[in-house]
Design a protein around this motif. Structure first.
Motif, PDB file in Angstrom:
ATOM      1  N   GLY A 125       0.828  -1.197   0.000  1.00 34.18           N
ATOM      2  CA  GLY A 125       0.000   0.000   0.000  1.00 34.18           C
ATOM      3  C   GLY A 125       0.859   1.242   0.000  1.00 34.18           C
ATOM      4  O   GLY A 125       2.070   1.173  -0.235  1.00 34.18           O
ATOM      5  N   PRO A 126       0.265   2.405   0.281  1.00 38.12           N
ATOM      6  CA  PRO A 126       1.040   3.653   0.282  1.00 38.12           C
ATOM      7  C   PRO A 126       1.998   3.736   1.461  1.00 38.12           C
ATOM      8  O   PRO A 126       1.831   3.049   2.475  1.00 38.12           O
ATOM      9  N   ASP A 127       3.012   4.592   1.321  1.00 36.68           N
ATOM     10  CA  ASP A 127       3.940   4.841   2.420  1.00 36.68           C
ATOM     11  C   ASP A 127       3.233   5.611   3.523  1.00 36.68           C
ATOM     12  O   ASP A 127       2.301   6.384   3.262  1.00 36.68           O
ATOM     13  N   ILE A 128       3.678   5.403   4.754  1.00 38.33           N
ATOM     14  CA  ILE A 128       3.080   6.070   5.903  1.00 38.33           C
ATOM     15  C   ILE A 128       4.158   6.857   6.626  1.00 38.33           C
ATOM     16  O   ILE A 128       5.111   6.281   7.158  1.00 38.33           O
ATOM     17  N   GLU A 129       4.039   8.190   6.611  1.00 39.92           N
ATOM     18  CA  GLU A 129       4.996   9.052   7.301  1.00 39.92           C
ATOM     19  C   GLU A 129       4.764   8.984   8.811  1.00 39.92           C
ATOM     20  O   GLU A 129       3.635   9.068   9.282  1.00 39.92           O
ATOM     21  N   ARG A 130       5.853   8.834   9.562  1.00 34.77           N
ATOM     22  CA  ARG A 130       5.795   8.803  11.028  1.00 34.77           C
ATOM     23  C   ARG A 130       4.695   7.857  11.516  1.00 34.77           C
ATOM     24  O   ARG A 130       3.854   8.203  12.348  1.00 34.77           O
ATOM     25  N   GLY A 131       4.712   6.662  10.975  1.00 37.04           N
ATOM     26  CA  GLY A 131       3.712   5.667  11.334  1.00 37.04           C
ATOM     27  C   GLY A 131       4.151   4.790  12.491  1.00 37.04           C
ATOM     28  O   GLY A 131       5.242   4.943  13.043  1.00 37.04           O
ATOM     29  N   THR A 132       3.294   3.856  12.830  1.00 37.34           N
ATOM     30  CA  THR A 132       3.567   2.927  13.932  1.00 37.34           C
ATOM     31  C   THR A 132       3.218   1.515  13.486  1.00 37.34           C
ATOM     32  O   THR A 132       2.152   1.275  12.911  1.00 37.34           O
ATOM     33  N   VAL A 133       4.118   0.598  13.764  1.00 42.14           N
ATOM     34  CA  VAL A 133       3.888  -0.824  13.506  1.00 42.14           C
ATOM     35  C   VAL A 133       3.873  -1.535  14.855  1.00 42.14           C
ATOM     36  O   VAL A 133       4.835  -1.438  15.622  1.00 42.14           O
ATOM     37  N   VAL A 134       2.797  -2.223  15.140  1.00 43.00           N
ATOM     38  CA  VAL A 134       2.682  -2.961  16.393  1.00 43.00           C
ATOM     39  C   VAL A 134       2.803  -4.453  16.106  1.00 43.00           C
ATOM     40  O   VAL A 134       2.137  -4.983  15.208  1.00 43.00           O
ATOM     41  N   ILE A 135       3.655  -5.108  16.873  1.00 45.36           N
ATOM     42  CA  ILE A 135       3.944  -6.537  16.687  1.00 45.36           C
ATOM     43  C   ILE A 135       3.603  -7.272  17.972  1.00 45.36           C
ATOM     44  O   ILE A 135       3.928  -6.811  19.071  1.00 45.36           O
ATOM     45  N   LYS A 136       2.947  -8.405  17.836  1.00 49.65           N
ATOM     46  CA  LYS A 136       2.633  -9.235  19.002  1.00 49.65           C
ATOM     47  C   LYS A 136       2.973 -10.681  18.687  1.00 49.65           C
ATOM     48  O   LYS A 136       2.489 -11.232  17.699  1.00 49.65           O
ATOM     49  N   ASP A 137       3.814 -11.261  19.523  1.00 48.80           N
ATOM     50  CA  ASP A 137       4.238 -12.655  19.354  1.00 48.80           C
ATOM     51  C   ASP A 137       4.773 -12.930  17.952  1.00 48.80           C
ATOM     52  O   ASP A 137       4.466 -13.959  17.340  1.00 48.80           O
ATOM     53  N   GLY A 138       5.563 -11.983  17.440  1.00 49.72           N
ATOM     54  CA  GLY A 138       6.224 -12.199  16.158  1.00 49.72           C
ATOM     55  C   GLY A 138       5.388 -11.936  14.931  1.00 49.72           C
ATOM     56  O   GLY A 138       5.845 -12.147  13.809  1.00 49.72           O
ATOM     57  N   VAL A 139       4.155 -11.461  15.119  1.00 54.03           N
ATOM     58  CA  VAL A 139       3.259 -11.205  13.988  1.00 54.03           C
ATOM     59  C   VAL A 139       2.811  -9.743  14.014  1.00 54.03           C
ATOM     60  O   VAL A 139       2.550  -9.185  15.093  1.00 54.03           O
ATOM     61  N   VAL A 141       0.353  -6.823  13.974  1.00 54.45           N
ATOM     62  CA  VAL A 141      -1.068  -6.709  14.290  1.00 54.45           C
ATOM     63  C   VAL A 141      -1.664  -5.405  13.771  1.00 54.45           C
ATOM     64  O   VAL A 141      -2.875  -5.321  13.563  1.00 54.45           O
ATOM     65  N   SER A 142      -0.848  -4.368  13.576  1.00 53.16           N
ATOM     66  CA  SER A 142      -1.376  -3.127  13.017  1.00 53.16           C
ATOM     67  C   SER A 142      -0.263  -2.307  12.383  1.00 53.16           C
ATOM     68  O   SER A 142       0.876  -2.330  12.837  1.00 53.16           O
ATOM     69  N   VAL A 143      -0.625  -1.613  11.313  1.00 55.21           N
ATOM     70  CA  VAL A 143       0.284  -0.719  10.600  1.00 55.21           C
ATOM     71  C   VAL A 143      -0.516   0.518  10.223  1.00 55.21           C
ATOM     72  O   VAL A 143      -1.420   0.453   9.384  1.00 55.21           O
ATOM     73  N   SER A 144      -0.230   1.651  10.852  1.00 54.18           N
ATOM     74  CA  SER A 144      -0.982   2.857  10.531  1.00 54.18           C
ATOM     75  C   SER A 144      -0.291   4.087  11.101  1.00 54.18           C
ATOM     76  O   SER A 144       0.680   3.982  11.858  1.00 54.18           O
ATOM     77  N   ARG A 145      -0.820   5.238  10.746  1.00 57.76           N
ATOM     78  CA  ARG A 145      -0.283   6.492  11.255  1.00 57.76           C
ATOM     79  C   ARG A 145      -0.775   6.754  12.676  1.00 57.76           C
ATOM     80  O   ARG A 145      -0.088   7.375  13.485  1.00 57.76           O
ATOM     81  N   ASP A 146      -1.966   6.288  12.977  1.00 59.64           N
ATOM     82  CA  ASP A 146      -2.588   6.601  14.268  1.00 59.64           C
ATOM     83  C   ASP A 146      -2.771   5.367  15.148  1.00 59.64           C
ATOM     84  O   ASP A 146      -3.683   5.326  15.969  1.00 59.64           O
ATOM     85  N   ALA A 147      -1.943   4.373  14.966  1.00 59.94           N
ATOM     86  CA  ALA A 147      -2.096   3.146  15.759  1.00 59.94           C
ATOM     87  C   ALA A 147      -1.857   3.421  17.238  1.00 59.94           C
ATOM     88  O   ALA A 147      -0.947   4.173  17.604  1.00 59.94           O
ATOM     89  N   GLN A 148      -2.681   2.831  18.073  1.00 59.20           N
ATOM     90  CA  GLN A 148      -2.525   2.969  19.508  1.00 59.20           C
ATOM     91  C   GLN A 148      -1.384   2.056  19.981  1.00 59.20           C
ATOM     92  O   GLN A 148      -1.363   0.867  19.678  1.00 59.20           O
TER      93      GLN A 148
END
Length: 228
Positions: A125-139, A141-148
Motif C-alpha cells: 500500500g502507500p507509504d506512511i509518514e511517522r507511522g507505527t507498527v505494532v507486533i505481538k508474538d512475532g506477527v 497486528v497493526s500498521v498505521s499512522r494513528d495506531a494505539q
C-alpha cells in the motif's frame, strides 16, 4: 515472495504477516544507506549500534588469542609478567551468537513491540509518514499512522529512519560455502553432471558466519540452492 510462494507470510508490512523487517537509514538500494536493525519474526537479529559498541571487546579478545598463540607452550619465567588476559566479560560485549551479527547479540523476543516514528514502506500500500507498527508474538497486528501503542509494548524509536520489509534473495549459496579458497568449507555442488538425489538442506551449515552478515545487510530470507 510470490515467486517463492511465501507471500502469505512475508514480503510486505501488513497485519497478519510475520514481523520480518529492516530499519534503514534511507532507501535500501542506495549506496549511502545502511541497515540499522534487522528483525525476524519479532526478534531483533542485528543492531548496528550494538555491533559498533561490541567491536572493542572483540578486538581485545582477538589480541589476547594472538598473544597466546605467539607464546605457544613456552613457560613464563618467574620475573616475566603473565600474558594479558581478555578484558572481563562484564566490561565487553558478549560473543556473537550464531543467530546474531558479529559483535551484536540478538535481543530476547518481547511479547509486544511497537516501532514508532519511522517512514513505513508497506509495499502492499502507500507509504506512511511517522507511522507505527505494532507486533505481538512475532506477527504484525497493526500498521498505521494513528495506531494505539499498547502500554506493555517495548518501544523502538525510528524517527528519521525508514522501515521496509526484509529483502529476499531467491538464489544463493548461503550456508553451503564459508571460505571460497578452503575447499572443505564449500559444498555447493556434487560430483557428476546428473544428481537428482541432491538435498541441499542436509548440507546447510546453520552456524555459518555468512548468515549474520547477510542479515546485517537487510536480507531476512534466502533460497539456498546448489550449483553445477
Amino acid at each position: 515472495a510470490r515467486q517463492l510462494q511465501i507471500d502469505r507470510k512475508v514480503g510486505s508490512l501488513e497485519p497478519g504477516k510475520d514481523a520480518d523487517f529492516v530499519i534503514w537509514s534511507g532507501h535500501p538500494f542506495s549506496v549511502y544507506s545502511v541497515a540499522d536493525q534487522t528483525w525476524v519474526e519479532g526478534t531483533k537479529q542485528f543492531d548496528r549500534a550494538e555491533d559498533l559498541s561490541g567491536r572493542a571487546g572483540v578486538e581485545s579478545r582477538r589480541a589476547a588469542l594472538i598473544e597466546k598463540v605467539k607464546l605457544g607452550d613456552k613457560p613464563a619465567k618467574k620475573d616475566e609478567a603473565a600474558p594479558a588476559s581478555p578484558v572481563p566479560a562484564a566490561t565487553t560485549a558478549a560473543p556473537a551468537a550464531p543467530a546474531s551479527a558479529a559483535g551484536a547479540s540478538a535481543s530476547a523476543p518481547a511479547t509486544t513491540i511497537a516501532i514508532t516514528g519511522a517512514t513505513i514502506h508497506t509495499v502492499s500500500g502507500p507509504d506512511i509518514e511517522r507511522g507505527t507498527v505494532v507486533i505481538k508474538d512475532g506477527v504484525i497486528v497493526s500498521v498505521s499512522r494513528d495506531a494505539q501503542t499498547p502500554r506493555d509494548a517495548t518501544l523502538v524509536k525510528g524517527d528519521g529512519l525508514h522501515l521496509y520489509p526484509g529483502m529476499i534473495d531467491p538464489s544463493t549459496v548461503v550456508g553451503l560455502t564459508e571460505i571460497g579458497s578452503v575447499a572443505g568449507s564449500v559444498d555447493t555442488s556434487e560430483a557428476g553432471k546428473i544428481n537428482p538425489n541432491v538435498h541441499v538442506e542436509v548440507a546447510v551449515n546453520p552456524e555459518s558466519d555468512l548468515i549474520p552478515v547477510t542479515r546485517a545487510n537487510g536480507i531476512t530470507h534466502v533460497l539456498t540452492a546448489p550449483r553445477g
